[in-house]
Design a protein around this motif. Structure first.
Motif, mmCIF file in Angstrom:
data_model
loop_
_atom_site.group_PDB
_atom_site.id
_atom_site.type_symbol
_atom_site.label_atom_id
_atom_site.label_comp_id
_atom_site.label_asym_id
_atom_site.label_seq_id
_atom_site.Cartn_x
_atom_site.Cartn_y
_atom_site.Cartn_z
ATOM 1 N N LEU A 158 0.877 -1.170 0.000
ATOM 2 C CA LEU A 158 0.000 0.000 0.000
ATOM 3 C C LEU A 158 0.913 1.218 0.000
ATOM 4 C CD1 LEU A 158 -2.427 -1.318 2.774
ATOM 5 C CD2 LEU A 158 -2.359 -1.906 0.366
ATOM 6 N N THR A 159 1.126 1.775 -1.188
ATOM 7 C CA THR A 159 2.135 2.818 -1.379
ATOM 8 C C THR A 159 1.499 4.212 -1.369
ATOM 9 O OG1 THR A 159 2.049 3.073 -3.791
ATOM 10 C CG2 THR A 159 3.259 1.166 -2.936
ATOM 11 N N HIS A 160 2.376 5.210 -1.388
ATOM 12 C CA HIS A 160 1.922 6.612 -1.476
ATOM 13 C C HIS A 160 2.089 7.117 -2.908
ATOM 14 C CE1 HIS A 160 1.638 6.683 2.883
ATOM 15 N NE2 HIS A 160 2.833 6.121 2.927
ATOM 16 N N ALA A 161 2.007 6.217 -3.871
ATOM 17 C CA ALA A 161 2.171 6.574 -5.280
ATOM 18 C C ALA A 161 0.912 6.156 -6.046
ATOM 19 C CB ALA A 161 3.413 5.893 -5.846
ATOM 20 N N ALA A 295 5.942 2.584 2.477
ATOM 21 C CA ALA A 295 4.717 1.864 2.109
ATOM 22 C C ALA A 295 4.319 0.932 3.254
ATOM 23 C CB ALA A 295 4.947 1.052 0.842
ATOM 24 N N ASP A 296 3.045 0.604 3.304
ATOM 25 C CA ASP A 296 2.592 -0.428 4.240
ATOM 26 C C ASP A 296 2.634 -1.759 3.517
ATOM 27 O OD1 ASP A 296 1.731 0.745 6.820
ATOM 28 O OD2 ASP A 296 0.535 2.000 5.493
ATOM 29 N N ALA A 297 3.255 -2.747 4.136
ATOM 30 C CA ALA A 297 3.312 -4.095 3.567
ATOM 31 C C ALA A 297 2.442 -4.996 4.433
ATOM 32 C CB ALA A 297 4.754 -4.599 3.543
ATOM 33 N N VAL A 298 1.401 -5.548 3.845
ATOM 34 C CA VAL A 298 0.456 -6.389 4.585
ATOM 35 C C VAL A 298 0.602 -7.819 4.088
ATOM 36 C CG1 VAL A 298 -1.968 -6.802 5.163
ATOM 37 C CG2 VAL A 298 -1.149 -4.458 4.845
ATOM 38 N N GLY A 299 0.934 -8.724 5.009
ATOM 39 C CA GLY A 299 1.119 -10.108 4.622
ATOM 40 C C GLY A 299 2.296 -10.712 5.378
ATOM 41 N N PRO A 300 2.854 -11.811 4.870
ATOM 42 C CA PRO A 300 2.447 -12.479 3.630
ATOM 43 C C PRO A 300 1.108 -13.200 3.774
ATOM 44 C CG PRO A 300 4.154 -13.736 4.725
ATOM 45 C CD PRO A 300 4.004 -12.474 5.512
#
Length: 339
Positions: A158-161, A295-300
């Motif tokens: 989940l990026t800011h781009a 960025a938010d990294a959700v997972g794996p």
């Protein structure tokens, strides 16, 4: 990020699934479970000693834990039924009923048997157990999705781009399981990651880029050949899938670079699902995006198992557990539609 998490939770609420939590006495798991039950996100099955769970709920003021189904692994009405099921599933491997009766007391095995018996829809564990311990019973009991032999892990980025992916949301695989996939495995990872993008990230039309250090023959190497072969196999596995490769990361994401390096490609410059050629690349990539790009990294998010079984980091937060329960529920909804 909040918008995506909110939509994941909303989808789970709209079609409540039965999620097993084998680590039913673990503090973060119980606290997240209480909030899930309060918010009516999923119906929960907690495995653990009922007295321990009751005392922990009282200690931490978790008033809604009583809404969960609590199963004592040492004493419940379906122990023999599940033991017979396990023995039948593993008889070709030489399992005896005595061994099955012993294993059925292991919460990780019991959770998978509950799912296999259609008494639940998905499972989340790993706050106390290793990935290997979580995966082993899942592969022995639930097994892989029809047509898939490779388990893999996807990461939501989940990026800011907002100009990239779906308003800045991308899905990357494999970041968790298979160190050096061959062409067949890479193709399966691509198909599974596209399904995860649909089921969890709300990406209705996944556009899958098979990444490499080469774009459309700009470099020659056997690792590039593997990606080219994976593209052919993926198209055979799912002829409806929008996929292309091999593409460099900028060619996959940036429209003008894609148009220059891969003219005519249906994916170049528009990718929202990124398939990396090895676990090494996936792990390094998502952590660089997470740290340098904030960025938010959700997972794996584990994929390729016939019914969803997810693995937590042992350093997970209460929020991580909550989100992963909702994600597991979304996968369970999608798995039922695939049948």
């Amino acid at each position: 990020m909040l918008n995506l998490i909110n939509s994941i939770v909303a989808r789970a609420k709209a079609d409540r699934q039965r999620i097993v939590l084998p680590e039913g006495t673990e503090e973060r798991t119980l606290k997240a479970a209480n909030q899930i039950l309060t918010d009516e996100v999923a119906d929960l099955i907690l495995i653990g000693n009922p007295k321990e769970i009751e005392e922990a709920a009282a200690k931490w003021g978790l008033g809604n834990i009583s809404k969960a189904t609590i199963i004592d692994p040492e004493n419940h009405p379906k122990m023999e039924e599940y033991a017979q099921l396990l023995c039948e599933l593993r008889k070709k491997k030489g399992m005896t009923i005595e061994e099955a009766r012993k294993l059925v007391r292991n919460p990780l095995y019991l959770g998978c048997l509950i799912i296999k018996n259609n008494d639940a829809d998905g499972q989340l564990a790993g706050a106390r157990n290793t990935t290997g311990d979580v995966l082993r019973p899942a592969l022995q009991i639930i097994k892989t999705t029809p047509g898939i032999t490779t388990v893999s892990g996807a990461m939501l980025l989940l990026t800011h781009a907002p100009e990239y992916g779906k308003n800045g949301i991308l899905v990357m695989g494999d970041v968790a399981v298979t160190p050096v996939p061959d062409a067949e495995q890479l193709a399966q990872i691509a198909v599974c990651t596209a399904r995860t993008a649909q089921a969890v990230a709300g990406i209705e039309e996944p556009k899958v880029a098979l990444l490499s250090f080469s774009t459309k023959g700009s470099a020659k190497h056997e690792v590039v050949d593997k990606v080219v072969e994976a593209l052919k196999i993926a198209k055979e596995l799912d002829p409806t899938l929008a996929i292309d490769g091999e593409l460099q990361a900028d060619a996959a994401l940036v429209p003008e670079v894609g148009a220059s390096k891969a003219p005519g490609s249906p994916i170049a410059g528009q990718a929202n699902v990124l398939i990396v050629p090895s676990l090494e690349v996936g792990n390094i990539s998502y952590k660089l995006v997470q740290r340098l790009g904030h960025a938010d990294a959700v997972g794996p998010i584990l994929q390729g198992i016939a019914r969803p079984v997810n693995d937590l980091s042992r350093g997970c937060s209460i929020e991580d557990v909550y989100r992963m329960i909702a994600i597991t529920a979304n996968q369970a909804i999608a798995a039922k539609k695939l049948k």
